[in-house]
Scaffold this active site. Structure first.
Site, PDB file in Angstrom:
ATOM      1  N   LYS A 140      -9.314  35.956  21.736  1.00 23.98           N
ATOM      2  CA  LYS A 140      -8.617  35.692  22.996  1.00 23.98           C
ATOM      3  C   LYS A 140      -7.195  36.216  22.876  1.00 23.98           C
ATOM      4  CE  LYS A 140      -8.904  31.825  25.259  1.00 23.98           C
ATOM      5  NZ  LYS A 140      -8.946  32.575  26.527  1.00 23.98           N
ATOM      6  N   GLY A 141      -6.525  36.292  24.026  1.00 25.73           N
ATOM      7  CA  GLY A 141      -5.120  36.693  24.010  1.00 25.73           C
ATOM      8  C   GLY A 141      -4.833  37.978  24.753  1.00 25.73           C
ATOM      9  N   GLY A 142      -5.887  38.555  25.357  1.00 24.14           N
ATOM     10  CA  GLY A 142      -5.657  39.756  26.170  1.00 24.14           C
ATOM     11  C   GLY A 142      -4.604  39.497  27.237  1.00 24.14           C
ATOM     12  N   GLY A 151      -6.555  34.184  32.974  1.00 26.72           N
ATOM     13  CA  GLY A 151      -7.272  35.460  33.079  1.00 26.72           C
ATOM     14  C   GLY A 151      -8.054  35.549  34.374  1.00 26.72           C
ATOM     15  N   SER A 152      -8.677  36.712  34.589  1.00 26.76           N
ATOM     16  CA  SER A 152      -9.347  36.957  35.868  1.00 26.76           C
ATOM     17  C   SER A 152     -10.622  36.119  36.023  1.00 26.76           C
ATOM     18  CB  SER A 152      -9.667  38.451  35.998  1.00 26.76           C
ATOM     19  OG  SER A 152     -10.498  38.865  34.933  1.00 26.76           O
ATOM     20  N   THR A 153     -11.302  35.805  34.919  1.00 17.41           N
ATOM     21  CA  THR A 153     -12.523  34.987  35.022  1.00 17.41           C
ATOM     22  C   THR A 153     -12.137  33.518  35.222  1.00 17.41           C
ATOM     23  OG1 THR A 153     -13.430  36.535  33.397  1.00 17.41           O
ATOM     24  CG2 THR A 153     -14.814  34.679  34.011  1.00 17.41           C
ATOM     25  N   GLU A 181      -3.556  28.405  25.040  1.00 15.01           N
ATOM     26  CA  GLU A 181      -5.016  28.291  25.223  1.00 15.01           C
ATOM     27  C   GLU A 181      -5.649  27.600  24.011  1.00 15.01           C
ATOM     28  OE1 GLU A 181      -6.093  32.138  28.014  1.00 15.01           O
ATOM     29  OE2 GLU A 181      -5.846  32.459  25.879  1.00 15.01           O
ATOM     30  N   ALA A 238     -12.580  34.792  27.768  1.00 11.63           N
ATOM     31  CA  ALA A 238     -12.468  35.339  26.403  1.00 11.63           C
ATOM     32  C   ALA A 238     -12.499  36.857  26.476  1.00 11.63           C
ATOM     33  CB  ALA A 238     -13.620  34.842  25.538  1.00 11.63           C
TER      34      ALA A 238
HETATM   35  C1  5RP Z   1      -5.786  35.254  28.059  1.00 14.89           C
HETATM   36  C2  5RP Z   1      -7.179  35.311  27.588  1.00 14.89           C
HETATM   37  C3  5RP Z   1      -8.227  35.567  28.607  1.00 14.89           C
HETATM   38  O1  5RP Z   1      -9.104  34.501  28.634  1.00 14.89           O
HETATM   39  C4  5RP Z   1      -8.966  36.811  28.259  1.00 14.89           C
HETATM   40  O2  5RP Z   1      -8.030  37.874  28.164  1.00 14.89           O
HETATM   41  C5  5RP Z   1     -10.052  37.160  29.276  1.00 14.89           C
HETATM   42  O3  5RP Z   1      -9.503  37.556  30.483  1.00 14.89           O
HETATM   43  P1  5RP Z   1     -10.401  38.122  31.666  1.00 14.89           P
HETATM   44  O4  5RP Z   1     -11.244  36.996  32.139  1.00 14.89           O
HETATM   45  O5  5RP Z   1      -9.398  38.605  32.691  1.00 14.89           O
HETATM   46  O6  5RP Z   1     -11.212  39.259  31.107  1.00 14.89           O
HETATM   47  O7  5RP Z   1      -7.493  35.119  26.440  1.00 14.89           O
HETATM   48  O8  5RP Z   1      -4.887  35.044  27.001  1.00 14.89           O
END
Ligand code: 5RP
Length: 225
Positions: free
Chosen positions: A95-97, A27-29, A104, A84
């Site tokens: 999670k899972g976006g 993810g981006s973070t 994970e 997350a």
């Molecule tokens: C990927 C995830 C990511 O950790 C979650 O979607 C957060 O992503 P972001 O930091 O881009 O908001 O669970 O499966």
């Protein structure tokens, strides 16, 4: 927002020790943590190995000169740093976006310490409000699983790949359902109901798995234990 995520990631990376095997989130973070881990290796000369949670993270890790290892070589991971979608006050997560929830969850389960990094918009009182719960399922079981989910009060939507308008496929070759459960008052109960449905590979509910969360705000990074 990007600065807030970056600050949380850099603060969390201070927990990494020389010689650690590190779970690399998706993810981006998590991407900011991966860049910082690369810097620790190149500039601080720390000896670290990463276990990526997705292909996207694998590629970013390579780009940042992080030596890659696997669960086969290192079944026990020292520290896992991941993002997350939602975090409740007990540090339970959705999670899972980004679609990487199964790997994970495996990496988090194999880790001695799990640290979550996020901006404060991810903090919620109850999981599920304003965010659909992702689950990874076998495509073969799609209609069966959807019927079972409706029986327990969820509204499932099959995830579509925005770039191709085709079914979204995970790194494991499966599909994702995003489920509207509204507020999830009993995440443990819901998770066990979902886990009992054949065809569901993993859910995006991470219950009792997190040790610490580093939450970036405009002015500081809050640490939750
Ligand atoms: C990927 C995830 C990511 O950790 C979650 O979607 C957060 O992503 P972001 O930091 O881009 O908001 O669970 O499966």
């Amino acid at each position: 927002m990007e600065l807030v995520k970056k600050r949380a990631a850099i603060e969390a990376c201070k927990q990494i020790k020389d010689g650690d095997i590190v779970g690399l989130g998706t993810g981006s973070t998590a991407a900011y943590a991966i860049k910082e881990i690369g810097r620790l290796i190149r500039k601080e000369k720390m000896q670290l190995y990463g276990v990526p949670t997705s292909r996207q993270t694998y590629l970013l890790a390579i780009e940042n000169s992080i030596p890659i290892t696997s669960l086969r070589q290192h079944p026990r991971i020292d520290i896992d740093i991941d993002g997350a979608d939602q975090i409740d006050e007990n540090l339970n997560l959705i999670k899972g976006g980004g679609g990487a929830l199964t790997r994970e969850k495996i990496i988090a389960s194999a880790s001695k310490e799990v640290i979550i990094i996020a901006d404060e918009s991810k903090l919620v009182k109850n999981l599920g409000k304003n965010y659909y719960l992702p689950i990874e399922i076998l495509e073969f079981a799609e209609s069966f699983v959807k019927t079972q989910i409706k029986k327990i009060g969820g509204k499932p939507f099959t995830r579509i790949n925005k770039n191709t308008s085709e079914l979204y496929k995970t790194d494991n070759g499966n599909i994702i359902l995003d489920i509207d459960f509204d507020i999830i008052y009993e995440p443990i109960k819901l998770d066990s109901k979902l886990q009992s449905i054949p065809g569901i590979i993993e859910t995006g509910l991470f219950i009792g798995m997190v040790d610490k969360a580093y939450i970036g705000t405009k002015t500081t990074v809050k640490k939750l234990d």
